[in-house]
Design an enzyme around this catalytic site. Sequence first.
Site, PDB file in Angstrom:
ATOM      1  N   GLY B 238      58.569  11.908   0.309  1.00 13.48           N
ATOM      2  CA  GLY B 238      57.876  10.758  -0.254  1.00 13.48           C
ATOM      3  C   GLY B 238      58.025  10.649  -1.764  1.00 13.48           C
ATOM      4  CG  HIS B 239      55.929   7.444  -3.702  1.00 14.60           C
ATOM      5  ND1 HIS B 239      55.456   6.200  -4.028  1.00 14.60           N
ATOM      6  CD2 HIS B 239      54.962   8.034  -2.961  1.00 14.60           C
ATOM      7  CE1 HIS B 239      54.253   6.050  -3.515  1.00 14.60           C
ATOM      8  NE2 HIS B 239      53.939   7.140  -2.869  1.00 14.60           N
ATOM      9  CG  ASN B 240      55.877   9.726  -7.896  1.00 12.76           C
ATOM     10  OD1 ASN B 240      55.630   8.661  -7.336  1.00 12.76           O
ATOM     11  ND2 ASN B 240      56.398   9.793  -9.103  1.00 12.76           N
TER      12      ASN B 240
END
Lengths: 340, 340, 340
Positions: B238-240
Amino acid sequence: MKSYTLGEIAKLLDVQLIGDDQVVINGLGTLRDAAPQQLSFLSNPAYIDQLSSCKASAVIIAENFSDICPTNKLISSAPYVSFAKASALFDRAPSPVSGIHPTAIVDNSAKLAKGVSVAANSVIGADVCIGENSEIGSGVTIGAGSALGKNCKLHSSVTLYHKVSLGSNVIIHSGSIVGADGFGFSFDGEKSIKIHQLGSVRIADNVEIGAGTTIDRGAIGDTVIGLGVKIDNQVQIGHNCIIGDHTIICGCTAIAGSVKIGRYCIMGGASGAVGHISIADKVQVSAMSLVSSSITEAGMYSSGTGHMKTSIWKRLIVRFQQLDSIAKRLKELEKPTDKE
Amino acid sequence: MKSYTLGEIAKLLDVQLIGDDQVVINGLGTLRDAAPQQLSFLSNPAYIDQLSSCKASAVIIAENFSDICPTNKLISSAPYVSFAKASALFDRAPSPVSGIHPTAIVDNSAKLAKGVSVAANSVIGADVCIGENSEIGSGVTIGAGSALGKNCKLHSSVTLYHKVSLGSNVIIHSGSIVGADGFGFSFDGEKSIKIHQLGSVRIADNVEIGAGTTIDRGAIGDTVIGLGVKIDNQVQIGHNCIIGDHTIICGCTAIAGSVKIGRYCIMGGASGAVGHISIADKVQVSAMSLVSSSITEAGMYSSGTGHMKTSIWKRLIVRFQQLDSIAKRLKELEKPTDKE
Amino acid sequence: MKSYTLGEIAKLLDVQLIGDDQVVINGLGTLRDAAPQQLSFLSNPAYIDQLSSCKASAVIIAENFSDICPTNKLISSAPYVSFAKASALFDRAPSPVSGIHPTAIVDNSAKLAKGVSVAANSVIGADVCIGENSEIGSGVTIGAGSALGKNCKLHSSVTLYHKVSLGSNVIIHSGSIVGADGFGFSFDGEKSIKIHQLGSVRIADNVEIGAGTTIDRGAIGDTVIGLGVKIDNQVQIGHNCIIGDHTIICGCTAIAGSVKIGRYCIMGGASGAVGHISIADKVQVSAMSLVSSSITEAGMYSSGTGHMKTSIWKRLIVRFQQLDSIAKRLKELEKPTDKE
């Protein structure tokens, strides 16, 4: 790099500015990490302590917290929503090249409305209709008879099979596949015989679908994705599912065939649902939980054991297998003894 | 078919040969299945009994076991590592065609270093930089502003979105997608509003990514994959997320957003981690286990129940639901009775 | 729209018609939803009540229920199998364009038999052989030395790596990747060293593979998919697995490396198997269950806890962690007391 004055941003977000409307803002940052000339936001009160040391040039904040904000502020009744709108202002994703790339292969019978762009190597089949200003990325395949609304965006390498229909403002990320055959076979005692999948997939307006997601076409009727549904990466949605409006399905979730999910549900990451069940509106399923029967009442649902050290877990799963015996022995002990 | 004399192999692997340096070796085989003229290895002592009947013409083996090896031997302090090096000698994957295929579409502003190859139908966007000797397979899309180091290999149908950065010696298998939007929405009470994903993805040197894996771009900052990380097929990151150096992530693992995983971790197949947690260095998570809160200490972690006959399992999950009652009733029984 | 008289359908399905052979049938429908001029079926006796109100013009039905069928009937000893055959009659998926599309890139050394079609932008490598009447969709990549039998169908954006072999009548849906490197590394104490994957993938006749599925090539020997195996979407099959004939693998299942699955098994959706185990013939694994050790006996197997309200679940997983203590305390209570 895009930049705006704070006054411009206040206007674009339709919020009240308290502070200097000439400050130039060139990006966004979290309260903790924002640099000067960036815009931040406070939504979750848990982060309120980070306000005092925040270096952002402005903060989107609710009125009741605005007194303690040490810098310029944009007063919003819903700071996280205002932040979402601000994020659109600073998106630097490249604009599509306009028009049809010379290497795109568009069937003569396809109808592309004004402002449609089709990038390199995409293949648009017979009788496809694409609404105004929709963008088709490179290497996309759109099967015969499919229809897209306005302002859709299909990123590179999306595949739509034949007769798939998308509403307007639908975003589909790379590698997603809509309309492949549902998984249907009839067993004749020796081998599996394919049940041809005669339905299709209908996707309503404002749906976003992540990367590498698969949504199968229906066996007889259609698979249906409701208005404003948001689906993350690598989600599988089986044939003839009906996903209610505004439901959110997090990454790697597996929904078997003929599942009906209500409106405003949240399926947590890597969760699942077995086939032929219904899930009520406003149900939230936690990560990696399996819904193994219908849920008729709103609320949060979970399965699983939580993680622990493997050394402890190994003892516990042995005990888990003794649970029936444990319960029976407990009952035995609870019986009044002869002495009593 | 490639072949080498055993003497050549000893030299290439930098190990000591005891035996005939003129034997021709044309492939690899396991101790159990190797044919004559193949090279085998003994790494796990559990397989030591297979040595006596092994038909391989040579065996890579540790010095302490070399006496019982009945054939030619290559003495290695780390036989499995030597075997990995030997495997490279016999790889018969086709070499890339050199240069830029005429059907590849390379933006004029892209900079391709010496020795870069780009296969058919790939699309290289504006301002992309690709380092020396990198190979781009067919049907690959590389978004504007992305940068690749030297000796990268992108197999067919990989998609990099815009502004993604890869170090050197990065391998990405087919169908993987790096830099699609993270899954971020703000709910306004009625509908989900997209939070544009303004960060990107940075991948360090020597990373390998399997097929059909997705790594999302960050919301504000970047998603970061550390040095030497190995990621299997159909993994979702997922993002980050920040994945520490040399961590291994097995197939079908689902990592939610903003997860920080330490160095030298192993995430087992189909495992998962919920969002916004940290996992310490050298943590191993077993297959299909969910990490539902931060792990601060190295070690092995698991969740789940282990499999059993469904007939037994059905009783046990009923008992599982009685666990709170069982615990309370047990406590009741443990109370000193009036008689005592 | 395709249509047939009921007499024609009876002949094509090789079943007995009781009723009007001139009725025109133009599609299929479920007992509940069928419209006039559609054909329905009764397979599961649970739906018998729907017969009386069914609007279909004909029903495929077993002889013993035929008396209560109020309309035309096709008498079948296996109604669901007859229905599967009927579904093929009404499949309106577009036919492939015949021949080699001018944008397809076919290596000079590739051998394409009579009736092979290759759609736009596909890339066929050196020494590939494709059997009669096989259809290759758009944007497909077939690596050097791969071989396909007759009547195969590869949908858009399938990737076969080099030296992959498919039997006849194999269907692969979009985005699936066959023959990417297995996930094999040797750890030298500091970093992971790639074990080159020298084997390949062999897929037998009559296999169907869904969308977004990955099947890795073997490390030394091959990964093998048996006759008539049906694999759903987003399944991962690791290197050197052997999947027995006629086994069914539902969506999102994760099979680690070197797993041997027997014949006529069913792996439920999102199930998994850890590496280096065997599963006997005719084993059924329920959804999201993990097979963590070999299964030697046919039957149904499960793991997990079933879902429940999260508020209850939170208490239970605390109790789960007390299970070892609960079991020991119970044993203590069961000890004969001094009084006895």
